[in-house]
Design a protein around this motif. Structure first.
Motif, PDB file in Angstrom:
ATOM      1  N   THR A  74       0.952  -1.291  -0.020  1.00 29.79           N
ATOM      2  CA  THR A  74       0.062  -0.089   0.047  1.00 29.79           C
ATOM      3  C   THR A  74       0.822   1.342  -0.019  1.00 29.79           C
ATOM      4  O   THR A  74       1.922   1.371  -0.002  1.00 29.79           O
ATOM      5  CB  THR A  74      -0.900  -0.068   1.273  1.00 29.79           C
ATOM      6  OG1 THR A  74      -0.171   0.375   2.439  1.00 29.79           O
ATOM      7  CG2 THR A  74      -1.659  -1.251   1.356  1.00 29.79           C
TER       8      THR A  74
ATOM      9  N   LYS B 103       1.302   3.208   2.244  1.00 27.72           N
ATOM     10  CA  LYS B 103       2.203   3.387   3.599  1.00 27.72           C
ATOM     11  C   LYS B 103       2.958   2.310   3.753  1.00 27.72           C
ATOM     12  O   LYS B 103       4.258   2.743   3.971  1.00 27.72           O
ATOM     13  CB  LYS B 103       0.981   3.277   4.848  1.00 27.72           C
ATOM     14  CG  LYS B 103       0.159   4.708   4.747  1.00 27.72           C
ATOM     15  CD  LYS B 103      -0.426   4.775   6.434  1.00 27.72           C
ATOM     16  CE  LYS B 103      -1.226   5.965   6.599  1.00 27.72           C
ATOM     17  NZ  LYS B 103      -1.671   6.012   7.968  1.00 27.72           N
TER      18      LYS B 103
ATOM     19  N   ARG C 110       0.474  -4.427   4.194  1.00 28.26           N
ATOM     20  CA  ARG C 110      -0.422  -4.873   4.840  1.00 28.26           C
ATOM     21  C   ARG C 110      -0.740  -6.234   4.452  1.00 28.26           C
ATOM     22  O   ARG C 110      -0.884  -6.620   3.434  1.00 28.26           O
ATOM     23  CB  ARG C 110      -1.702  -3.536   4.243  1.00 28.26           C
ATOM     24  CG  ARG C 110      -1.253  -2.358   4.902  1.00 28.26           C
ATOM     25  CD  ARG C 110      -1.745  -2.146   6.422  1.00 28.26           C
ATOM     26  NE  ARG C 110      -1.878  -0.971   6.774  1.00 28.26           N
ATOM     27  CZ  ARG C 110      -0.682  -0.028   7.331  1.00 28.26           C
ATOM     28  NH1 ARG C 110       0.527  -0.450   7.444  1.00 28.26           N
ATOM     29  NH2 ARG C 110      -0.855   1.279   7.693  1.00 28.26           N
TER      30      ARG C 110
ATOM     31  N   LEU D  89      -8.708   3.524   5.676  1.00 25.22           N
ATOM     32  CA  LEU D  89      -7.940   3.471   4.253  1.00 25.22           C
ATOM     33  C   LEU D  89      -8.077   2.084   3.431  1.00 25.22           C
ATOM     34  O   LEU D  89      -7.329   2.131   2.267  1.00 25.22           O
ATOM     35  CB  LEU D  89      -6.423   3.488   4.672  1.00 25.22           C
ATOM     36  CG  LEU D  89      -5.821   5.044   5.262  1.00 25.22           C
ATOM     37  CD1 LEU D  89      -4.469   4.949   5.372  1.00 25.22           C
ATOM     38  CD2 LEU D  89      -6.260   6.220   4.284  1.00 25.22           C
ATOM     39  N   SER D  90      -9.068   1.437   4.030  1.00 24.17           N
ATOM     40  CA  SER D  90      -9.176   0.060   3.087  1.00 24.17           C
ATOM     41  C   SER D  90     -10.739  -0.090   2.806  1.00 24.17           C
ATOM     42  O   SER D  90     -11.742   0.693   3.450  1.00 24.17           O
ATOM     43  CB  SER D  90      -8.847  -1.106   4.191  1.00 24.17           C
ATOM     44  OG  SER D  90      -7.672  -1.131   4.594  1.00 24.17           O
TER      45      SER D  90
ATOM     46  N   ARG E  11     -13.077   2.873   0.602  1.00 25.01           N
ATOM     47  CA  ARG E  11     -12.072   3.456   1.297  1.00 25.01           C
ATOM     48  C   ARG E  11     -12.178   5.178   1.333  1.00 25.01           C
ATOM     49  O   ARG E  11     -12.554   5.559   0.300  1.00 25.01           O
ATOM     50  CB  ARG E  11     -10.464   3.302   0.749  1.00 25.01           C
ATOM     51  CG  ARG E  11     -10.220   3.661  -0.637  1.00 25.01           C
ATOM     52  CD  ARG E  11      -9.065   2.978  -1.124  1.00 25.01           C
ATOM     53  NE  ARG E  11      -9.144   1.324  -1.286  1.00 25.01           N
ATOM     54  CZ  ARG E  11      -8.409   0.625  -1.178  1.00 25.01           C
ATOM     55  NH1 ARG E  11      -6.943   1.032  -1.370  1.00 25.01           N
ATOM     56  NH2 ARG E  11      -8.572  -0.739  -1.667  1.00 25.01           N
ATOM     57  N   ASN E  12     -11.873   5.759   2.292  1.00 27.78           N
ATOM     58  CA  ASN E  12     -11.728   7.103   2.262  1.00 27.78           C
ATOM     59  C   ASN E  12     -13.195   7.811   2.366  1.00 27.78           C
ATOM     60  O   ASN E  12     -13.345   8.927   2.337  1.00 27.78           O
ATOM     61  CB  ASN E  12     -11.105   7.800   1.439  1.00 27.78           C
ATOM     62  CG  ASN E  12      -9.526   7.468   1.389  1.00 27.78           C
ATOM     63  OD1 ASN E  12      -8.748   7.277   2.214  1.00 27.78           O
ATOM     64  ND2 ASN E  12      -8.857   7.350   0.360  1.00 27.78           N
TER      65      ASN E  12
ATOM     66  N   GLU F 222      -6.141  -2.153  10.094  1.00 29.16           N
ATOM     67  CA  GLU F 222      -5.052  -1.565  11.013  1.00 29.16           C
ATOM     68  C   GLU F 222      -5.633  -0.143  11.916  1.00 29.16           C
ATOM     69  O   GLU F 222      -6.154   0.605  11.343  1.00 29.16           O
ATOM     70  CB  GLU F 222      -3.676  -1.247  10.332  1.00 29.16           C
ATOM     71  CG  GLU F 222      -3.096  -2.432   9.711  1.00 29.16           C
ATOM     72  CD  GLU F 222      -2.421  -3.493  10.634  1.00 29.16           C
ATOM     73  OE1 GLU F 222      -2.441  -3.083  11.867  1.00 29.16           O
ATOM     74  OE2 GLU F 222      -2.334  -4.534  10.110  1.00 29.16           O
TER      75      GLU F 222
ATOM     76  N   GLU G   7      -4.101   2.371  12.814  1.00 26.97           N
ATOM     77  CA  GLU G   7      -3.252   3.418  12.421  1.00 26.97           C
ATOM     78  C   GLU G   7      -4.016   3.923  11.050  1.00 26.97           C
ATOM     79  O   GLU G   7      -3.886   5.253  10.654  1.00 26.97           O
ATOM     80  CB  GLU G   7      -2.079   3.235  12.239  1.00 26.97           C
ATOM     81  CG  GLU G   7      -1.425   2.169  11.179  1.00 26.97           C
ATOM     82  CD  GLU G   7      -0.046   1.763  11.288  1.00 26.97           C
ATOM     83  OE1 GLU G   7       0.743   2.448  10.491  1.00 26.97           O
ATOM     84  OE2 GLU G   7       0.168   0.979  11.895  1.00 26.97           O
ATOM     85  N   ASP G   8      -4.739   3.143  10.427  1.00 32.09           N
ATOM     86  CA  ASP G   8      -5.514   3.560   9.092  1.00 32.09           C
ATOM     87  C   ASP G   8      -6.936   4.206   9.562  1.00 32.09           C
ATOM     88  O   ASP G   8      -7.415   4.409   8.608  1.00 32.09           O
ATOM     89  CB  ASP G   8      -5.404   2.427   8.360  1.00 32.09           C
ATOM     90  CG  ASP G   8      -4.395   1.616   7.708  1.00 32.09           C
ATOM     91  OD1 ASP G   8      -3.255   2.527   8.088  1.00 32.09           O
ATOM     92  OD2 ASP G   8      -4.154   0.691   7.469  1.00 32.09           O
TER      93      ASP G   8
ATOM     94  N   GLN H 172      -9.168   7.196  10.791  1.00 38.01           N
ATOM     95  CA  GLN H 172      -9.382   8.424  10.903  1.00 38.01           C
ATOM     96  C   GLN H 172     -10.605   8.977  11.445  1.00 38.01           C
ATOM     97  O   GLN H 172     -11.517   8.660  11.091  1.00 38.01           O
ATOM     98  CB  GLN H 172      -8.685   9.259  10.013  1.00 38.01           C
ATOM     99  CG  GLN H 172      -8.647  10.788  10.234  1.00 38.01           C
ATOM    100  CD  GLN H 172      -8.364  11.484   8.982  1.00 38.01           C
ATOM    101  OE1 GLN H 172      -7.955  11.117   7.931  1.00 38.01           O
ATOM    102  NE2 GLN H 172      -8.341  12.869   9.139  1.00 38.01           N
TER     103      GLN H 172
END
Length: 225
Positions: A91, A93, A96, A119-120, A166-167, A194, A196-197, A199
C-alpha cells in the motif's frame, strides 16, 4: 296413510334442520376473542403484530460465545478479529495483510458511533439482532447523507451486506426500539484493518465539507475543536 307420510316428512325435516344448526359454530356469550378485540382496537385497520427477536440471546451471551471485548477507541461497541490473512499487499504506507474480518456488536450500552474513515475498502455484513443504520457523507446527494439499513428483512429494503469504499466518511448506529436490544454485524476489510489507518472526523472540518449534514455531524462527532 297420507297422514303417516306427512308426519315422517316433518320428523325428517326437523332432524336435518337440527343437524345443520349444530354443525355451524354459533356465537358464544362472554368476552370477545382476542382477534375481535384487536380489530376493534385498530378500528377496522389491520394491526401489526409486535416483532420478536429472531434469537433468544442476550448481548452478554454473544459477547461470551464469540469472545468479544469492549473497544477502547472512538468507534464504540464490542469486537473480536477472527480472521487475518497471511498474504500481504503493498500500500501507499507500507505492506498490509491482504484482508481481515471482525465481529462487531452494538447494544444499548454502547455510546453512539462517530463519523470516521478507513484507508481500506470495508464490506459490512448483517448477522442477527436489530437492524443497523449506516450513514455516509456524500457531497453528490441532497442533504449530504446516504442512508443504508443493514438487516434481514430484504423485502422491506434492508440489506444483508453493504460496501464502504475507502476514504468514505461514515458511521453506524443500531436502530433503537428493536426487540433484541443489540445488533451483530461483520466487517471485512481489504487490505486488512489496522488502527493506524482509522481516522476520526473533525467536527469543524466535516461541517465545512458537508454543510447540509451539520446536525448529524454535530451529534455524531466528538467536540474536537
Amino acid at each position: 296413510m297420507v297422514a303417516k307420510r306427512f308426519v315422517l316428512f316433518l320428523l325428517l325435516a326437523s332432524s336435518l334442520f337440527l343437524e345443520d344448526t349444530l354443525s355451524k359454530p354459533g356465537k358464544k356469550k362472554g368476552k370477545p376473542s382476542k382477534d375481535k378485540q384487536n380489530n376493534d382496537d385498530c378500528k377496522g385497520k389491520k394491526c401489526s403484530k409486535p416483532k420478536k427477536c429472531s434469537v433468544e440471546y442476550t448481548s452478554e451471551q454473544i459477547q461470551n460465545q464469540l469472545g468479544l471485548i469492549p473497544q477502547f477507541t472512538n468507534i464504540r461497541g464490542y469486537s473480536f478479529e477472527n480472521y487475518r490473512s497471511t498474504e500481504e499487499v503493498i500500500t501507499d504506507k507500507s505492506n498490509r495483510t491482504a484482508g481481515s474480518h471482525i465481529y462487531y456488536l452494538i447494544d444499548a450500552s454502547s455510546p453512539l458511533d462517530v463519523y470516521h474513515q478507513l484507508l481500506s475498502d470495508e464490506v459490512r455484513y448483517f448477522y442477527m439482532g436489530d437492524p443497523v443504520k449506516i450513514l455516509e457523507l456524500n457531497n453528490n446527494v441532497s442533504g449530504h447523507i446516504v442512508e443504508t439499513v443493514l438487516g434481514d428483512d430484504i423485502l422491506a429494503g434492508q440489506n444483508v451486506m453493504h460496501v464502504l469504499e475507502r476514504n468514505t466518511w461514515f458511521t453506524a448506529l443500531r436502530i433503537e426500539g428493536g426487540p433484541c436490544g443489540w445488533s451483530l454485524i461483520g466487517m471485512n476489510e481489504s487490505p486488512g484493518f489496522e488502527f493506524e489507518d482509522l481516522q476520526v472526523g473533525n467536527r469543524t472540518e466535516l461541517i465545512s465539507l458537508f454543510p447540509e449534514a451539520e446536525q448529524s455531524i454535530i451529534r455524531l462527532t466528538e467536540n474536537n475543536e
